[in-house]
Design an enzyme around this catalytic site. Structure first.
Site, PDB file in Angstrom:
ATOM      1  N   SER B 117       0.253  21.184   5.471  1.00 51.61           N
ATOM      2  CA  SER B 117       0.362  20.704   6.852  1.00 51.61           C
ATOM      3  C   SER B 117      -0.245  19.309   7.053  1.00 51.61           C
ATOM      4  O   SER B 117       0.034  18.649   8.035  1.00 51.61           O
ATOM      5  CB  SER B 117      -0.297  21.684   7.819  1.00 51.61           C
ATOM      6  OG  SER B 117      -1.667  21.814   7.548  1.00 51.61           O
ATOM      7  N   LYS B 154      -5.996  20.898  10.745  1.00 49.81           N
ATOM      8  CA  LYS B 154      -5.099  19.944  11.405  1.00 49.81           C
ATOM      9  C   LYS B 154      -5.924  18.919  12.163  1.00 49.81           C
ATOM     10  O   LYS B 154      -7.140  19.049  12.279  1.00 49.81           O
ATOM     11  CB  LYS B 154      -4.176  20.697  12.374  1.00 49.81           C
ATOM     12  CG  LYS B 154      -3.074  21.521  11.685  1.00 49.81           C
ATOM     13  CD  LYS B 154      -2.208  22.268  12.678  1.00 49.81           C
ATOM     14  CE  LYS B 154      -1.041  22.949  12.002  1.00 49.81           C
ATOM     15  NZ  LYS B 154      -1.414  23.845  10.913  1.00 49.81           N
TER      16      LYS B 154
END
Lengths: 195, 195
Positions: B117, B154
DNA sequence: TATATAGGTGTACGATCGTACACCTTCAAG
DNA sequence: CTTGAAGGTGTACGATCGTACACCTATATA
């Protein structure tokens, strides 16, 4: 039923001493550190820590630390596994990054990346790279090399025309030496620090 | 004209001792290490090394190492500057990565990246991340967080709708917690080791 | 050759070292 | 309460510690 010994607390106390003093303590110092009145009591936990590879004893009886004490970083599993609960935080292993990343310290150097030729390989300007001198690069190794007098870092390759260096950035192309090429070293690791 | 003292050789000898023993030597041990017959001769180089911040002396006179001895990695300049000539290699500074990367060891953990990610931020699967617990993340900090029971990593952000997490991978989208979100820690560094 | 500077030798002392031995204490289980 | 296992106290000894002091040596320069 026997008393229990909090070995994790001893480890934390030794790590704190190391960070403060930069050396291993004497038995008397350990007695004070662990809260004991007699230095003889130290022998039991010390022997346990030796068995667990946290400490080493020299031929003359001097105690030395292993990387399980001198290493500063607690090592967990994957991001997806997340953080352990406080109950699970007892005997977390630590790692010493220098020792983990560097096989031959006398031949390894830390350099700062200043270009973006390897950005698609996840090596960004400002990153640090650990470069080991003296090895023979294999195809696709990342090398720091001096090509026609200029130092650069790229993927190493070889074909029937000879040696080439490939960037990991589609804005740049393959290069081949016109006059000279010397391999400075092979990139063994990348380190990025966020401010 | 006075004799000269090879301080660089002393440093190398001390580093070798540390690597072997995991502790600092006594003066008698240093006399043997430096090739002296009297431990009293050790005082001069030791005082010089203290002035240069390679050694520290405790209140009771015990010698301890600083990271300039315990650190295992020689630090140079940029890739473009390349490697120094052998003549320039004398007193290269070393760095200890643990100390360089970690401000709060008691709150910092090394985790393995298992997803992609954050690949466009140069964080690849298999990379290691140093995560510091306890801070308050700023916008665009990379965080490890537990969102609705799942751990993820993230970019952190906040807007009028509340908190969100952005990936650095165009195949994924912004996420917001439905039930719960807890920040595990802030990513302070990324480490990649090439086999 | 003499000189000055900086490094190195040798000795000794009180403090502290690691080790050994005898003994004591804590704690859960029966 | 008793017991046994494991941890901890106290003392002493030869070895080694850090420090202090006196003295010696290597080296380039004038």
């Amino acid at each position: 039923m026997p008393r229990t010994l909090d070995i994790g607390e001893k480890i934390a106390q030794l790590r704190s001493f190391y960070k403060q003093e930069g050396r291993a303590p004497s038995y008397a110092e350990m007695a004070g550190l662990f809260g004991y009145k007699s230095k003889n009591a130290v022998y039991n936990p010390v022997n346990k820590l030796i068995d667990l590879n946290y400490l080493i004893r020299s031929a003359k009886g001097r105690i030395g630390f292993t990387a399980k004490i001198t290493g500063g970083i607690a090592i967990l599993g994957s991001v997806q596994a997340g953080f352990p609960s406080p109950a699970e935080e007892e005997l977390i292993d630590t790692i010493n990054l220098d020792e983990f990343l560097v096989a031959r310290p006398e031949a390894t150097y830390l350099l700062t990346v200043s270009g973006d030729s390897m950005i698609e390989a996840g090596i960004h300007p400002g990153d640090l790279v650990l470069v080991e001198k003296g090895g023979v690069p294999k195809k696709s190794d990342i090398v720091v090399a001096q090509v026609d007098g200029e130092w650069t870092m790229k993927y190493f390759g070889r074909d029937k025309e000879g040696v080439y260096l490939d960037p990991a950035n589609s804005s740049y192309t393959r290069i081949r030496p016109e006059r000279s090429m010397a391999i400075g070293g092979i990139v063994k690791a990348v380190v990025r620090k966020y401010a």
